[in-house]
Motif scaffolding. Structure first.
Motif, mmCIF file in Angstrom:
data_model
loop_
_atom_site.group_PDB
_atom_site.id
_atom_site.type_symbol
_atom_site.label_atom_id
_atom_site.label_comp_id
_atom_site.label_asym_id
_atom_site.label_seq_id
_atom_site.Cartn_x
_atom_site.Cartn_y
_atom_site.Cartn_z
ATOM 1 N N TYR A 182 0.801 -1.220 0.000
ATOM 2 C CA TYR A 182 0.000 0.000 0.000
ATOM 3 C C TYR A 182 0.843 1.284 0.000
ATOM 4 N N ILE A 183 2.135 1.140 0.245
ATOM 5 C CA ILE A 183 2.980 2.328 0.391
ATOM 6 C C ILE A 183 3.075 3.118 -0.905
ATOM 7 N N ASP A 184 3.319 2.431 -2.013
ATOM 8 C CA ASP A 184 3.492 3.145 -3.289
ATOM 9 C C ASP A 184 2.215 3.868 -3.730
ATOM 10 N N PRO A 185 1.051 3.196 -3.803
ATOM 11 C CA PRO A 185 -0.157 3.944 -4.203
ATOM 12 C C PRO A 185 -0.567 5.005 -3.182
ATOM 13 N N ALA A 186 -0.320 4.753 -1.885
ATOM 14 C CA ALA A 186 -0.659 5.761 -0.876
ATOM 15 C C ALA A 186 0.222 7.002 -1.032
ATOM 16 N N ALA A 187 1.514 6.778 -1.308
ATOM 17 C CA ALA A 187 2.427 7.908 -1.527
ATOM 18 C C ALA A 187 2.021 8.682 -2.775
ATOM 19 N N LEU A 188 1.649 7.955 -3.820
ATOM 20 C CA LEU A 188 1.220 8.615 -5.056
ATOM 21 C C LEU A 188 -0.043 9.437 -4.821
ATOM 22 N N ALA A 189 -1.004 8.895 -4.074
ATOM 23 C CA ALA A 189 -2.235 9.631 -3.796
ATOM 24 C C ALA A 189 -1.949 10.896 -2.998
ATOM 25 N N LEU A 190 -1.063 10.794 -2.004
ATOM 26 C CA LEU A 190 -0.718 11.963 -1.195
ATOM 27 C C LEU A 190 -0.045 13.038 -2.041
ATOM 28 N N VAL A 191 0.873 12.605 -2.903
ATOM 29 C CA VAL A 191 1.572 13.549 -3.781
ATOM 30 C C VAL A 191 0.583 14.274 -4.692
ATOM 31 N N CYS A 192 -0.351 13.533 -5.245
ATOM 32 C CA CYS A 192 -1.330 14.135 -6.158
ATOM 33 C C CYS A 192 -2.227 15.139 -5.435
ATOM 34 N N VAL A 193 -2.631 14.791 -4.219
ATOM 35 C CA VAL A 193 -3.466 15.708 -3.445
ATOM 36 C C VAL A 193 -2.725 17.019 -3.188
ATOM 37 N N LEU A 194 -1.422 16.933 -2.971
ATOM 38 C CA LEU A 194 -0.626 18.140 -2.746
ATOM 39 C C LEU A 194 -0.396 18.925 -4.032
ATOM 40 N N ILE A 195 -0.272 18.230 -5.166
ATOM 41 C CA ILE A 195 0.049 18.884 -6.437
ATOM 42 C C ILE A 195 -1.157 19.604 -7.034
ATOM 43 N N ILE A 196 -2.314 18.991 -6.962
ATOM 44 C CA ILE A 196 -3.485 19.478 -7.689
ATOM 45 C C ILE A 196 -3.788 20.960 -7.439
ATOM 46 N N PRO A 197 -3.746 21.459 -6.193
ATOM 47 C CA PRO A 197 -4.108 22.877 -5.999
ATOM 48 C C PRO A 197 -3.005 23.862 -6.417
ATOM 49 N N LEU A 198 -1.766 23.401 -6.580
ATOM 50 C CA LEU A 198 -0.641 24.321 -6.770
ATOM 51 C C LEU A 198 -0.746 25.179 -8.028
ATOM 52 N N PRO A 199 -1.174 24.644 -9.183
ATOM 53 C CA PRO A 199 -1.225 25.507 -10.370
ATOM 54 C C PRO A 199 -2.411 26.474 -10.399
ATOM 55 N N VAL A 200 -3.264 26.473 -9.369
ATOM 56 C CA VAL A 200 -4.483 27.289 -9.418
ATOM 57 C C VAL A 200 -4.145 28.773 -9.564
ATOM 58 N N SER A 201 -3.166 29.254 -8.784
ATOM 59 C CA SER A 201 -2.812 30.677 -8.850
ATOM 60 C C SER A 201 -2.281 31.055 -10.216
ATOM 61 N N THR A 202 -1.501 30.163 -10.828
ATOM 62 C CA THR A 202 -0.971 30.428 -12.170
ATOM 63 C C THR A 202 -2.094 30.485 -13.195
ATOM 64 N N ILE A 203 -3.050 29.564 -13.097
ATOM 65 C CA ILE A 203 -4.184 29.552 -14.024
ATOM 66 C C ILE A 203 -5.032 30.805 -13.845
ATOM 67 N N ARG A 204 -5.252 31.200 -12.582
ATOM 68 C CA ARG A 204 -6.050 32.403 -12.315
ATOM 69 C C ARG A 204 -5.374 33.641 -12.913
ATOM 70 N N ARG A 205 -4.057 33.761 -12.726
ATOM 71 C CA ARG A 205 -3.318 34.907 -13.277
ATOM 72 C C ARG A 205 -3.357 34.888 -14.804
ATOM 73 N N ALA A 206 -3.219 33.704 -15.395
ATOM 74 C CA ALA A 206 -3.248 33.593 -16.859
ATOM 75 C C ALA A 206 -4.613 33.990 -17.409
ATOM 76 N N LEU A 207 -5.679 33.537 -16.764
ATOM 77 C CA LEU A 207 -7.016 33.897 -17.222
ATOM 78 C C LEU A 207 -7.258 35.399 -17.100
#
Length: 325
Positions: free
Chosen positions: A206-231
């Motif tokens: 379970y370590i590999d998929p759990a680590a991947l899920a945690l990483v994705c949860v952290l990554i997903i919100p990060l580009p929001v500010s860049t997208i907002r500025r671009a729009l």
């Protein structure tokens, strides 16, 4: 009337010149491709989905950096050297600044989409009982990647203190994100390696998929500010700070020269600042020579500041308010 644009040559130097925006992006692309190849290779060897995702994410990031480099070359060619094919220059007579927020928005959207897709796969893998992997290979990859990402982030951040590029700033953020993500994977892999042969070995799949899920949860919100500025740039949303500065300068200018009023139109598109100023002159004002009007334009341009190839300033004097609406 547009402000004059200096015809200085493009920055010359080595292909990987750290003093030039394009040189920094070339370095980033080269290192990203190397890390991507390592990630996909080590991921397949170790059986780690999280490492494969890291490699694919890096490959996507490299493709966006390459697209950014193309846009930077077009902007520099148009605003500085004017070294463009005639047909291209005719079709894009207003420049290529509008491509910058498009690329930044596309970059953030694609990276977010990749992370969402990986999160779905990680959850599916957890529900299916996890996945076994070779922790030794995974630890080697994670260690090398953390070192590489940290080093390139420091190098680019130092270079961007002078360059002040939005593309490079976003790239530095991406490297910091990659270093943090891989560091989290390293911790997970070390934990998985340490529980081998113990009563806790059952958690290994379970370590590999759990680590991947945690990483994705952290990554997903990060580009929001860049997208907002671009729009905001794409839709020509007026930046409040620049608008306030231009309004203050225009008000002082009207009071100093006895004009009736003014109209100010301000927009930011990528690195460019588009400013249009219309001053309403009393109809009974005596005629002036062209040199005098140009002198007034120079005065307002100096008061606004920031003269350079990325400032598009238009100053109009008219006695008819309809021309300013």
């Amino acid at each position: 009337m547009s402000s004059p644009r200096p015809a200085t040559p493009l920055a010359s130097g080595s292909f990987f010149d750290l003093g030039d925006e394009r040189g920094v992006l070339r370095i980033s692309i080269a290192v990203t491709l190397l890390i991507s190849a390592l990630g996909i290779g080590f991921g397949l060897i170790s059986g780690s989905y999280s490492i494969v995702f890291d490699g694919v994410y890096s490959l996507m990031d490299a493709s966006m950096s390459l697209l950014s480099l193309v846009v930077v070359n077009l902007i520099a060619s148009h605003t500085v050297s004017k070294d463009l094919p005639r047909k291209l220059a005719e079709r894009f007579s207003m420049g290529f600044w509008h491509l910058e927020p498009m690329v930044l928005g596309l970059n953030g959207t694609l990276l977010m989409g990749v992370a969402v897709y990986a999160l779905v796969n990680a959850v599916a893998s957890l529900l299916a009982g996890g996945r076994h992997l070779e922790f030794g290979w995974a630890i080697v990859y994670a260690t090398l990647t953390v070192i590489a990402c940290t080093a390139i982030a420091i190098v680019e951040a130092r270079a961007n203190r002078r360059i002040r590029s939005e593309f490079v700033r976003l790239d530095v953020r991406g490297w910091i994100m990659s270093a943090g993500i891989t560091a989290a994977l390293l911790v997970a892999f070390v934990a998985g390696y340490s529980v081998q042969g113990t009563e806790w070995q059952w958690i290994s799949p379970y370590i590999d998929p759990a680590a991947l899920a945690l990483v994705c949860v952290l990554i997903i919100p990060l580009p929001v500010s860049t997208i907002r500025r671009a729009l905001a740039d794409i839709f020509l949303v007026t930046p409040t700070d620049l608008k306030a500065h231009v309004e203050k300068v225009a008000q002082d200018f009207v009071g100093k020269h006895g004009f009736l009023s003014y109209r100010a139109y301000v927009a930011r598109v990528g690195r460019s600042r588009d400013i249009e100023l219309y001053f309403i002159v009393p109809p009974d004002r005596p005629a002036r020579r062209i040199e005098e009007w140009d002198s007034l334009r120079d005065e307002i341009g100096e008061a606004i500041g920031g003269e350079g190839p990325d400032r598009w300033l238009t100053v109009v004097f008219t006695g008819d308010p309809e021309w300013a609406e």
